[in-house]
Design a protein around this motif. Structure first.
Motif, PDB file in Angstrom:
ATOM      1  N   GLY B  40       0.854  -1.197   0.000  1.00 29.60           N
ATOM      2  CA  GLY B  40       0.000   0.000   0.000  1.00 29.60           C
ATOM      3  C   GLY B  40       0.875   1.227   0.000  1.00 29.60           C
ATOM      4  N   PRO B  41       0.265   2.377  -0.285  1.00 31.47           N
ATOM      5  CA  PRO B  41       1.053   3.611  -0.340  1.00 31.47           C
ATOM      6  C   PRO B  41       1.600   4.000   1.037  1.00 31.47           C
ATOM      7  CG  PRO B  41      -1.296   4.082  -0.566  1.00 31.47           C
ATOM      8  CD  PRO B  41      -1.156   2.599  -0.574  1.00 31.47           C
ATOM      9  N   SER B  42       2.599   4.864   1.038  1.00 28.06           N
ATOM     10  CA  SER B  42       3.177   5.320   2.306  1.00 28.06           C
ATOM     11  C   SER B  42       2.108   5.984   3.159  1.00 28.06           C
ATOM     12  CB  SER B  42       4.296   6.335   2.035  1.00 28.06           C
ATOM     13  OG  SER B  42       5.351   5.689   1.400  1.00 28.06           O
ATOM     14  N   GLY B  43       2.157   5.714   4.442  1.00 28.35           N
ATOM     15  CA  GLY B  43       1.250   6.360   5.389  1.00 28.35           C
ATOM     16  C   GLY B  43      -0.111   5.703   5.484  1.00 28.35           C
ATOM     17  N   VAL B  44      -0.308   4.581   4.773  1.00 34.45           N
ATOM     18  CA  VAL B  44      -1.631   3.956   4.778  1.00 34.45           C
ATOM     19  C   VAL B  44      -1.920   3.258   6.107  1.00 34.45           C
ATOM     20  CG1 VAL B  44      -1.009   1.703   3.817  1.00 34.45           C
ATOM     21  CG2 VAL B  44      -3.215   2.668   3.263  1.00 34.45           C
ATOM     22  N   GLY B  45      -0.892   2.847   6.817  1.00 38.86           N
ATOM     23  CA  GLY B  45      -1.093   2.178   8.111  1.00 38.86           C
ATOM     24  C   GLY B  45      -0.482   0.781   8.147  1.00 38.86           C
ATOM     25  N   LYS B  46       0.393   0.491   7.193  1.00 34.63           N
ATOM     26  CA  LYS B  46       0.997  -0.852   7.113  1.00 34.63           C
ATOM     27  C   LYS B  46       1.862  -1.144   8.340  1.00 34.63           C
ATOM     28  CE  LYS B  46       3.357   0.000   3.315  1.00 34.63           C
ATOM     29  NZ  LYS B  46       3.093   1.387   2.961  1.00 34.63           N
ATOM     30  N   THR B  47       2.711  -0.168   8.685  1.00 32.93           N
ATOM     31  CA  THR B  47       3.605  -0.391   9.830  1.00 32.93           C
ATOM     32  C   THR B  47       2.801  -0.506  11.116  1.00 32.93           C
ATOM     33  OG1 THR B  47       5.461   0.693   8.755  1.00 32.93           O
ATOM     34  CG2 THR B  47       5.517   0.640  11.146  1.00 32.93           C
ATOM     35  N   THR B  48       1.746   0.318  11.230  1.00 33.65           N
ATOM     36  CA  THR B  48       0.901   0.235  12.428  1.00 33.65           C
ATOM     37  C   THR B  48       0.290  -1.157  12.535  1.00 33.65           C
ATOM     38  OG1 THR B  48       0.402   2.561  12.186  1.00 33.65           O
ATOM     39  CG2 THR B  48      -1.056   1.306  13.637  1.00 33.65           C
ATOM     40  N   LEU B  49      -0.160  -1.691  11.387  1.00 30.56           N
ATOM     41  CA  LEU B  49      -0.759  -3.024  11.386  1.00 30.56           C
ATOM     42  C   LEU B  49       0.264  -4.068  11.852  1.00 30.56           C
ATOM     43  CD1 LEU B  49      -3.081  -4.902  10.738  1.00 30.56           C
ATOM     44  CD2 LEU B  49      -2.427  -4.847   8.330  1.00 30.56           C
TER      45      LEU B  49
END
Lengths: 248, 242
Positions: B40-49
């Motif tokens: 997904g694009p940067s800032g979408v919430g991948k790292t948070t997930l």
């Protein structure tokens, strides 16, 4: 421990300059290094030099240990708890700017000319500096290592050992280094002000007799003790704990 | 040791400073031994997930289960961070055995050799290059738990040669250990090289906009296959957005 050639030459150069100046001036104002060396031997054998240094070193050591322990605890609390820092932070600023001599006089007036009053005055003078240094250390703890500790499920004790203590060690060493130099100086001043012995007391006695040779003899031994602490205690400690930073 | 199944059901997750929720009724299941790429694009919430799955962030409603156990109470996963995140005051061996429970110096040295850093077992992180540090980060993740690997943009800001080396390393680890892997990336090429399944994520609240399952086995994918799969990911992503 390896010293560079320039570092080895530094202090001998100072002695040479002193010697040249002493020859140029009257020996009443500035005795030669050799004359001072023989004075040191004489004072050590027949005078109070060893007893005075033992007294001053004991006072400085007790003051140092207590001030480091109290300052470390306060620094950890203030660095970790924002509201406590807001409430007591200004006290630390006041403490940092309190004239050392005023603290000593107040302690002597309230507690009498006692060892306890002298050491307490040293501790009061030193604690704010340690507190400030450690507080800065706690504030600069890297949050990304907290996340690492969370990911690896580290217990509080484990986290303390492998994450927090290593980050705080440079600050503790910095506080110790500045602390030692500050404590030396204020212990001597307080001994001049009111004590029954010690380096400061003896130097003030020499002053009353305009005995510059005695003053210099004590000063040189004092410097030798400080240099010994620097090279035999502080530097080995630094190289042991900060090896990871200095390894090429 | 069994490989881990991961079941994600985030009912609600919101950052205090933001009005809109980041996650709302987000569901995703990962099978044991599956390699899933979250793209997904940067800032979408991948790292948070990934942080939620890793049990690092527990401030949400819902449940994330790893083999039926709550994520934050489950054994620590093998977490590879965006930066190597090594402890600079420990050498390579100590970065593994002082941080990860039940790992002795012998096992640490084995893992360090496995990622090609044998001669650097007693070097400090600052004595190693960025790529070597990333490898050590992988060794540490393997030491923690080689059955569930969470990889957060492990190839970001590395040059193409290093990316190639690290991806080969990951492929061999996946082939040997068969772990469950959740890989977060913004680059379709990473997913094309490593993943069995690609989950494309869309913006707030985070949602799954498309999924792709690759039939071609990872080890059979040549450079052209990788390019073709990456194009498929990019096209699917475009279609989902439009």
């Amino acid at each position: 421990m390896r010293l560079s050639v320039l570092e080895w030459l530094s202090l001998p150069l100072l002695v040479v300059i002193w010697h040249i100046l002493a020859i140029a001036m009257s020996s009443r104002f500035l005795p030669t290094p050799l004359a001072v060396a023989s004075e040191i031997t004489e004072l050590a054998i027949s005078g109070n030099l060893l007893a005075d240094f033992a007294k001053t070193l004991t006072r400085a050591s007790i003051g140092f240990v207590v001030a480091m322990a109290v300052g470390l605890a306060l620094g950890l609390v203030l660095g970790r708890l924002r509201p406590v820092d807001r409430l007591f932070g200004p006290w630390v600023v006041v403490g940092l700017n309190l004239p050392a001599i005023v603290v000593a006089i107040a302690c002597y007036i309230w507690l009498g000319l006692t060892e306890f009053a002298l050491i307490l005055a040293v501790v009061i003078n030193k604690v704010p500096l340690v507190t400030t240094t450690i507080r800065e250390g706690v504030r600069s703890l890297a949050p990304e290592f907290d996340e690492l500790a969370d990911a690896f499920r580290l217990s509080t004790g484990h986290r303390l050992r492998v994450i927090y203590v290593p980050q705080l060690i440079p600050f503790v060493l910095a506080a110790a280094r500045t602390g030692i130099s500050l404590i030396w100086k204020i212990v001597l001043v307080f001994e001049v002000l009111g004590s029954d012995g010690g380096v400061g007391f003896r130097v003030s006695v020499f002053f009353q007799f305009f005995d510059i040779k005695g003053v210099l003899a004590y000063t040189i031994v004092f410097i030798l003790v400080v240099v010994a602490i620097e090279y035999l205690v502080l530097r080995p400690l630094e190289s042991r704990f900060l090896r990871w930073r200095d390894t090429p | 040791m069994a490989r881990h199944a991961v079941n994600i059901n985030i009912e609600h997750k919101r950052f205090a400073a933001e009005a809109a929720p980041l996650f709302s009724d987000f569901r995703l299941a990962v099978r044991p031994g599956e390699v899933v790429a979250l793209i997904g694009p940067s800032g979408v919430g991948k790292t948070t997930l990934l942080r939620l799955i890793g049990g690092v962030d527990t401030d949400y409603t819902g449940e994330i289960l790893i083999d039926g156990q709550r994520a934050d109470l489950a054994p620590p996963p093998g977490f590879v961070f965006q930066d190597a995140r090594l402890l600079p005051w420990f050498d390579s061996v100590d970065n593994l055995c002082r941080l990860v429970a039940h790992v002795d110096a012998g096992r640490a040295e084995d893992l360090i050799s496995r990622v090609g850093l044998g001669p650097y077992a007693h070097a400090y992180p600052r004595q190693m290059s960025g790529g070597m540090q990333r490898r050590l980060g992988l060794a540490r993740a393997l030491a923690a738990n080689s059955r569930l690997l969470l990889l957060d943009e492990p190839f970001v800001s590395l040059d193409s040669v290093l990316v190639g080396e690290l991806q080969s390393l990951f492929r061999s680890v996946i082939a040997e250990e068969k772990p469950t892997v959740i890989l977060v990336s913004h680059d379709p090429q990473d997913a094309a090289r490593l993943a069995d399944r690609v989950v494309l994520l869309g913006r707030r609240p985070v949602r799954i906009v498309a999924e792709l399952v690759f039939d071609l086995p990872r080890d059979a994918r040549g450079p052209l296959d990788v390019v073709r799969l990456a194009e498929r990911i990019a096209e699917t992503s475009q279609e989902a957005v439009t």
